[in-house]
Scaffold this motif. Structure first.
Motif, PDB file in Angstrom:
ATOM      1  N   VAL A  52       0.845  -1.689   0.292  1.00 54.79           N
ATOM      2  CA  VAL A  52      -0.037  -0.285  -0.017  1.00 54.79           C
ATOM      3  C   VAL A  52       1.377   1.480  -0.341  1.00 54.79           C
ATOM      4  CG1 VAL A  52      -1.956   1.270   0.955  1.00 54.79           C
ATOM      5  CG2 VAL A  52      -2.093  -1.444   0.689  1.00 54.79           C
ATOM      6  N   PRO A  53       0.715   2.168  -0.528  1.00 57.82           N
ATOM      7  CA  PRO A  53       1.375   3.135  -1.343  1.00 57.82           C
ATOM      8  C   PRO A  53       0.885   4.613  -0.415  1.00 57.82           C
ATOM      9  CG  PRO A  53       0.197   3.099  -2.594  1.00 57.82           C
ATOM     10  CD  PRO A  53       0.082   2.348  -2.664  1.00 57.82           C
ATOM     11  N   TRP A  54       0.505   4.426   1.619  1.00 55.75           N
ATOM     12  CA  TRP A  54       0.453   5.359   2.012  1.00 55.75           C
ATOM     13  C   TRP A  54       1.065   6.474   2.341  1.00 55.75           C
ATOM     14  CZ3 TRP A  54      -4.075   2.800   4.712  1.00 55.75           C
ATOM     15  CH2 TRP A  54      -3.566   1.323   4.613  1.00 55.75           C
ATOM     16  N   PRO A  85      -0.787  13.789  11.961  1.00 54.14           N
ATOM     17  CA  PRO A  85       0.315  12.205  12.689  1.00 54.14           C
ATOM     18  C   PRO A  85      -0.869  11.312  13.439  1.00 54.14           C
ATOM     19  CG  PRO A  85      -0.005  15.086  13.229  1.00 54.14           C
ATOM     20  CD  PRO A  85      -0.594  14.835  11.876  1.00 54.14           C
ATOM     21  N   GLY A  86      -0.141  10.428  12.343  1.00 57.67           N
ATOM     22  CA  GLY A  86      -0.388   8.980  13.082  1.00 57.67           C
ATOM     23  C   GLY A  86      -1.380   8.481  12.526  1.00 57.67           C
ATOM     24  N   TYR A  87      -2.044   9.109  11.885  1.00 59.59           N
ATOM     25  CA  TYR A  87      -2.432   8.745  10.487  1.00 59.59           C
ATOM     26  C   TYR A  87      -2.453   9.201   9.565  1.00 59.59           C
ATOM     27  CZ  TYR A  87      -7.263   8.307   8.179  1.00 59.59           C
ATOM     28  OH  TYR A  87      -8.622   8.331   6.972  1.00 59.59           O
ATOM     29  N   ARG A  88      -2.489   7.427   8.319  1.00 59.94           N
ATOM     30  CA  ARG A  88      -2.214   7.482   6.955  1.00 59.94           C
ATOM     31  C   ARG A  88      -3.626   7.129   6.030  1.00 59.94           C
ATOM     32  NH1 ARG A  88       3.438   3.868   8.179  1.00 59.94           N
ATOM     33  NH2 ARG A  88       3.878   4.710   9.497  1.00 59.94           N
ATOM     34  N   GLU A  89      -3.500   6.981   5.335  1.00 58.81           N
ATOM     35  CA  GLU A  89      -4.458   6.806   3.879  1.00 58.81           C
ATOM     36  C   GLU A  89      -4.119   6.582   2.550  1.00 58.81           C
ATOM     37  OE1 GLU A  89      -7.927   9.493   4.358  1.00 58.81           O
ATOM     38  OE2 GLU A  89      -7.568  10.145   2.469  1.00 58.81           O
ATOM     39  N   TYR A  90      -4.473   5.912   1.942  1.00 64.38           N
ATOM     40  CA  TYR A  90      -4.764   5.872   0.549  1.00 64.38           C
ATOM     41  C   TYR A  90      -5.205   6.325  -0.164  1.00 64.38           C
ATOM     42  CZ  TYR A  90      -3.644   3.638  -3.533  1.00 64.38           C
ATOM     43  OH  TYR A  90      -4.626   3.280  -5.825  1.00 64.38           O
ATOM     44  N   ASP A  91      -5.909   7.323  -0.669  1.00 69.31           N
ATOM     45  CA  ASP A  91      -7.020   6.893  -1.631  1.00 69.31           C
ATOM     46  C   ASP A  91      -7.222   6.915  -3.319  1.00 69.31           C
ATOM     47  OD1 ASP A  91      -9.424   8.554  -2.393  1.00 69.31           O
ATOM     48  OD2 ASP A  91      -8.731  11.188  -1.644  1.00 69.31           O
ATOM     49  N   LEU A  92      -8.431   5.924  -2.854  1.00 66.01           N
ATOM     50  CA  LEU A  92      -8.638   4.582  -4.320  1.00 66.01           C
ATOM     51  C   LEU A  92      -9.590   6.244  -5.540  1.00 66.01           C
ATOM     52  CD1 LEU A  92      -8.493   1.943  -1.818  1.00 66.01           C
ATOM     53  CD2 LEU A  92      -8.303   1.163  -3.709  1.00 66.01           C
ATOM     54  N   GLY A  93     -10.128   7.038  -4.228  1.00 62.54           N
ATOM     55  CA  GLY A  93     -10.476   7.963  -5.132  1.00 62.54           C
ATOM     56  C   GLY A  93     -12.681   8.121  -5.498  1.00 62.54           C
ATOM     57  N   ASP A  94     -13.174   8.173  -6.396  1.00 59.79           N
ATOM     58  CA  ASP A  94     -14.122   7.969  -6.288  1.00 59.79           C
ATOM     59  C   ASP A  94     -15.300   6.985  -7.649  1.00 59.79           C
ATOM     60  OD1 ASP A  94     -14.374  10.119  -4.635  1.00 59.79           O
ATOM     61  OD2 ASP A  94     -15.147  11.248  -5.880  1.00 59.79           O
ATOM     62  N   ILE A  95     -15.373   5.628  -6.348  1.00 61.25           N
ATOM     63  CA  ILE A  95     -15.559   4.705  -7.753  1.00 61.25           C
ATOM     64  C   ILE A  95     -17.454   4.472  -7.190  1.00 61.25           C
ATOM     65  CG2 ILE A  95     -15.026   2.608  -7.858  1.00 61.25           C
ATOM     66  CD1 ILE A  95     -12.641   2.650  -6.583  1.00 61.25           C
ATOM     67  N   ASP A  96     -18.452   4.237  -8.600  1.00 60.90           N
ATOM     68  CA  ASP A  96     -19.776   3.857  -8.329  1.00 60.90           C
ATOM     69  C   ASP A  96     -20.132   4.880  -7.528  1.00 60.90           C
ATOM     70  OD1 ASP A  96     -22.318   2.901  -9.270  1.00 60.90           O
ATOM     71  OD2 ASP A  96     -21.526   1.088  -8.044  1.00 60.90           O
ATOM     72  N   VAL A 128     -13.186   6.130  -1.629  1.00 61.47           N
ATOM     73  CA  VAL A 128     -13.105   4.721  -0.752  1.00 61.47           C
ATOM     74  C   VAL A 128     -11.360   5.306  -0.427  1.00 61.47           C
ATOM     75  CG1 VAL A 128     -12.453   2.219  -1.620  1.00 61.47           C
ATOM     76  CG2 VAL A 128     -14.021   3.655  -2.481  1.00 61.47           C
ATOM     77  N   ASN A 129     -11.022   4.485   0.371  1.00 65.88           N
ATOM     78  CA  ASN A 129      -9.846   4.732   0.781  1.00 65.88           C
ATOM     79  C   ASN A 129      -9.932   3.468   2.078  1.00 65.88           C
ATOM     80  OD1 ASN A 129      -9.911   5.994   3.888  1.00 65.88           O
ATOM     81  ND2 ASN A 129     -11.688   7.114   2.420  1.00 65.88           N
ATOM     82  N   LEU A 130      -7.830   3.284   1.822  1.00 66.09           N
ATOM     83  CA  LEU A 130      -7.268   2.608   3.073  1.00 66.09           C
ATOM     84  C   LEU A 130      -7.227   3.788   4.263  1.00 66.09           C
ATOM     85  CD1 LEU A 130      -5.708   0.663   1.405  1.00 66.09           C
ATOM     86  CD2 LEU A 130      -7.455  -0.521   1.955  1.00 66.09           C
ATOM     87  N   PHE A 131      -7.169   3.033   5.351  1.00 65.04           N
ATOM     88  CA  PHE A 131      -6.658   3.872   6.035  1.00 65.04           C
ATOM     89  C   PHE A 131      -5.858   3.144   7.204  1.00 65.04           C
ATOM     90  CE2 PHE A 131     -10.941   2.084   7.721  1.00 65.04           C
ATOM     91  CZ  PHE A 131     -10.785   2.346   9.159  1.00 65.04           C
ATOM     92  N   TRP A 132      -4.493   3.957   8.315  1.00 65.48           N
ATOM     93  CA  TRP A 132      -3.888   3.416   8.847  1.00 65.48           C
ATOM     94  C   TRP A 132      -3.746   3.897  10.301  1.00 65.48           C
ATOM     95  CZ3 TRP A 132       0.513   5.147  11.513  1.00 65.48           C
ATOM     96  CH2 TRP A 132       1.245   3.641  11.701  1.00 65.48           C
ATOM     97  N   ILE A 133      -4.115   3.117  11.320  1.00 60.45           N
ATOM     98  CA  ILE A 133      -4.305   4.711  12.658  1.00 60.45           C
ATOM     99  C   ILE A 133      -3.242   3.298  13.682  1.00 60.45           C
ATOM    100  CG2 ILE A 133      -5.762   5.398  14.573  1.00 60.45           C
ATOM    101  CD1 ILE A 133      -7.928   4.785  12.637  1.00 60.45           C
ATOM    102  N   GLY A 172      -7.555  -0.178   7.915  1.00 62.98           N
ATOM    103  CA  GLY A 172      -9.481  -0.772   7.788  1.00 62.98           C
ATOM    104  C   GLY A 172     -10.034  -0.189   5.883  1.00 62.98           C
ATOM    105  N   LEU A 173     -10.943  -0.034   5.378  1.00 61.16           N
ATOM    106  CA  LEU A 173     -11.238   0.447   4.354  1.00 61.16           C
ATOM    107  C   LEU A 173     -12.507   0.841   4.463  1.00 61.16           C
ATOM    108  CD1 LEU A 173     -12.440   0.283   1.141  1.00 61.16           C
ATOM    109  CD2 LEU A 173     -12.945  -1.980   1.759  1.00 61.16           C
TER     110      LEU A 173
END
Length: 214
Positions: A107-109, A114-125, A129-134, A191-192
């Motif tokens: 995952v390209p976080w 601070p303490g929060y990462r995200e991978y944004d997949l953008g708008d779908i249907d 949508v995004n993945l998150f890391w806490i 999470g997703l």
């Protein structure tokens, strides 16, 4: 998802069975079922209830999806079926790997807070949508939701005022929920998230700074 309001896991699964979920929400539910195969029993029961309900509904009413869903939910469940065996533990379920094209280690976080990462997949249907890391023990600033948000825990866990959510659990939130999710101290929470409207911050500036540096 606003046009098909989701407020409980049962309504989410009913819409999954009825085939009315947007693609990202359908993937989220299927990932949940990979991680929590015992809930396939609930889906199997809903499918059986749907078949029974459809036989009892006037064909003229089938164009009304809300009536069809209500009939599914209100029907009496038949005898339960055996749960499928649990798959080997993996961070990302196969359906999610197929959807995003890679596994957890790739995952390209990007750090958003601070303490929060995200991978944004953008708008779908129609959904964002995004993945998150806490970070372990980190509290996300207080917020509510302008629409509906589904969050599936893929690894680790978090808690808020409504309860504790571990691997495979789904959190359903909307504009009636104002919360400050906090990751468990033992490991990061990954999470997703699938939402149909932006978040809205609700905490004070002082509280927000405390959450970010605490």
């Amino acid at each position: 998802m606003v046009r098909e309001h989701i407020d409980t896991i049962d309504s989410l699964l009913a819409r999954y069975v009825a085939g009315t979920l947007p693609a990202p929400a359908r993937v989220l539910v299927e990932a949940h079922l990979e991680l929590k195969p015992e809930n396939r029993v609930r889906v199997a029961n809903l499918e059986a209830m749907a078949g029974q309900a459809l036989m009892e509904i006037d064909p003229a009413a089938l164009s009304d999806r809300d009536a069809m869903l209500a009939a599914i939910i209100e029907s009496q469940a038949p005898e339960t079926v055996a749960a499928a065996p649990k798959p080997d533990a993996v961070v990302f379920p196969q359906v999610l790997r197929d959807f995003i094209g890679f596994d957890a280690g790739d995952v390209p976080w990007r750090t958003r807070l601070p303490g929060y990462r995200e991978y944004d997949l953008g708008d779908i249907d129609g959904c964002h949508v995004n993945l998150f890391w806490i970070k372990p023990g980190r509290t996300v600033p207080a917020h509510t939701h302008e629409g509906s948000e589904l969050s599936l825990v893929l690894d680790g866990a978090f808690s808020d005022s409504r309860g504790h959510y571990g691997r495979g659990d789904i959190s359903v939130a909307d504009d009636s929920v104002d919360h400050r999710p906090c990751a468990d101290a033992e490991r990061p929470c990954i999470g997703l998230a699938v939402m149909d409207a932006p978040l809205k911050m609700t905490g004070s500036f002082r509280q927000m700074i405390g959450d970010l540096i605490g």
